[in-house]
Design a protein around this motif. Sequence first.
Motif, mmCIF file in Angstrom:
data_model
loop_
_atom_site.group_PDB
_atom_site.id
_atom_site.type_symbol
_atom_site.label_atom_id
_atom_site.label_comp_id
_atom_site.label_asym_id
_atom_site.label_seq_id
_atom_site.Cartn_x
_atom_site.Cartn_y
_atom_site.Cartn_z
ATOM 1 N N ALA A 9 10.316 4.957 -13.001
ATOM 2 C CA ALA A 9 9.033 4.716 -11.830
ATOM 3 C C ALA A 9 7.492 4.616 -11.837
ATOM 4 O O ALA A 9 6.945 4.472 -11.365
ATOM 5 N N MET A 10 7.097 6.068 -12.436
ATOM 6 C CA MET A 10 5.502 6.349 -13.238
ATOM 7 C C MET A 10 5.142 5.879 -13.756
ATOM 8 O O MET A 10 4.520 5.029 -14.187
ATOM 9 N N LEU A 11 5.866 5.390 -14.960
ATOM 10 C CA LEU A 11 6.189 4.399 -16.145
ATOM 11 C C LEU A 11 5.314 3.159 -15.467
ATOM 12 O O LEU A 11 4.467 2.014 -15.918
ATOM 13 N N VAL A 12 6.731 2.378 -14.437
ATOM 14 C CA VAL A 12 6.216 1.006 -14.154
ATOM 15 C C VAL A 12 4.904 1.167 -13.336
ATOM 16 O O VAL A 12 4.410 -0.089 -13.159
ATOM 17 N N ILE A 13 4.982 2.382 -12.143
ATOM 18 C CA ILE A 13 2.961 1.916 -11.697
ATOM 19 C C ILE A 13 2.353 1.992 -12.075
ATOM 20 O O ILE A 13 1.544 1.173 -12.135
ATOM 21 N N VAL A 14 1.915 3.174 -13.341
ATOM 22 C CA VAL A 14 1.087 2.839 -13.983
ATOM 23 C C VAL A 14 1.261 1.562 -14.939
ATOM 24 O O VAL A 14 -0.463 1.487 -14.901
ATOM 25 N N CYS A 15 1.060 0.935 -15.067
ATOM 26 C CA CYS A 15 1.794 0.045 -16.093
ATOM 27 C C CYS A 15 1.330 -1.282 -15.506
ATOM 28 O O CYS A 15 0.364 -1.538 -15.595
ATOM 29 N N PHE A 16 1.653 -0.980 -13.652
ATOM 30 C CA PHE A 16 1.278 -2.235 -13.022
ATOM 31 C C PHE A 16 -0.133 -2.002 -12.642
ATOM 32 O O PHE A 16 -0.742 -3.276 -12.375
ATOM 33 N N ALA A 17 -0.512 -1.037 -12.208
ATOM 34 C CA ALA A 17 -1.383 -0.300 -11.589
ATOM 35 C C ALA A 17 -3.155 -0.834 -13.272
ATOM 36 O O ALA A 17 -4.001 -1.237 -12.620
ATOM 37 N N VAL A 18 -2.456 -0.500 -13.913
ATOM 38 C CA VAL A 18 -3.793 -0.764 -15.119
ATOM 39 C C VAL A 18 -3.970 -3.116 -15.284
ATOM 40 O O VAL A 18 -4.270 -3.372 -15.713
ATOM 41 N N ALA A 19 -2.523 -3.168 -14.918
ATOM 42 C CA ALA A 19 -2.238 -5.340 -14.816
ATOM 43 C C ALA A 19 -3.545 -5.365 -14.138
ATOM 44 O O ALA A 19 -4.112 -6.671 -14.467
ATOM 45 N N ARG A 20 -3.515 -4.570 -12.831
ATOM 46 C CA ARG A 20 -4.331 -4.906 -12.093
ATOM 47 C C ARG A 20 -5.413 -5.040 -12.178
ATOM 48 O O ARG A 20 -6.572 -5.397 -12.223
ATOM 49 N N LEU A 21 -5.836 -3.594 -12.766
ATOM 50 C CA LEU A 21 -7.567 -3.781 -12.923
ATOM 51 C C LEU A 21 -7.484 -4.010 -14.313
ATOM 52 O O LEU A 21 -9.245 -5.164 -14.294
#
Length: 321
Positions: free
Chosen positions: A172-184
């Motif tokens: 879950a942490m990996l998915v959340i961080v990847c999603f946040a970076v994608a939004r950035l």
Amino acid sequence: MSPDRSAMARLSGSITPGVTAGILVAVLMFMPYLLGGSWTFTLGLCFANSIGVLAVSLLVRYGGEVSIGHTFFTALGAYSVGVLDTRYGISLWASVPLALCLGVTLGLLFAWPSRNLHGIYLAVTTLALALAVPEMINNFDALTGGYEGLYVATPFIPGASMGLQRYYVALAMLVIVCFAVARLRLSRQGMALLLAKTHPAAADAFGTRRVWARISIMGISGGIGALCGATLAFSGSTVSPGGFTFWQAIFLLVGSVVSFYGLSLPRVLIGGAFVTLVPQLLSSSGAWIPVFYGLALLGMILLGHYMPRIRKAMARKSETA
């Protein structure tokens, strides 16, 4: 073009990076029920290392700089979790936000005095961080536990299996961080950061100075590195100086190179898997471990370099068939 070939072209065009990531996450969700406990534990560490690979890749892609000292930020996040868990019995609900804040803050504080350093000079500066981390941990042994380290045992969700928690929290942490970076990357701020790296003069004209962009991306990268450490602490259940040596910093950089500084979920998983799984698979090779590791690294780099050409050749062959 024949109907079958047309259907295949439409199908390949509909498989977007988001769809690929979604399928990958769905597969990983069921992996603990297909594999044994040891593989579940190893994959949890793989997800945590993938976050660290993402932190290094983000700095390279948006800052244009290489870091050899991200173990400083991973140690910061790991000991935030370890100290709060061992000393005060506080779970990830509070320690992860603290780790993120400390990582961003110290990333900014490190970036400010080194804001005018570039290339090998900045790399050597971050190298000093990597070399200092184990000694800093041991010198504050009253808090960090020194060589003995700390044990992380407070569950994230009380009553649930700790083995599954260590796996799914890391995923879950990996998915959340990847999603946040994608939004950035899609945001105006992310485009401004990238513009400051590729076209500094144009960025200055739009009000984005390259110095401030580099400081900002170092803060973001430091925060992600701290999240990597926090996830490693929980997934690995222990925190010790041996997990944050100079070689661990090198391995994160190697994982970033293997993933070709990709920021998507599949790419960072490739880097995290190389960092985590390859040393374990080669553990029985004895004195040949460095040789086989170097060959594996060379093979991955060559594969990634020639893969676009192979795809073009295969596509050209299918069109002429």
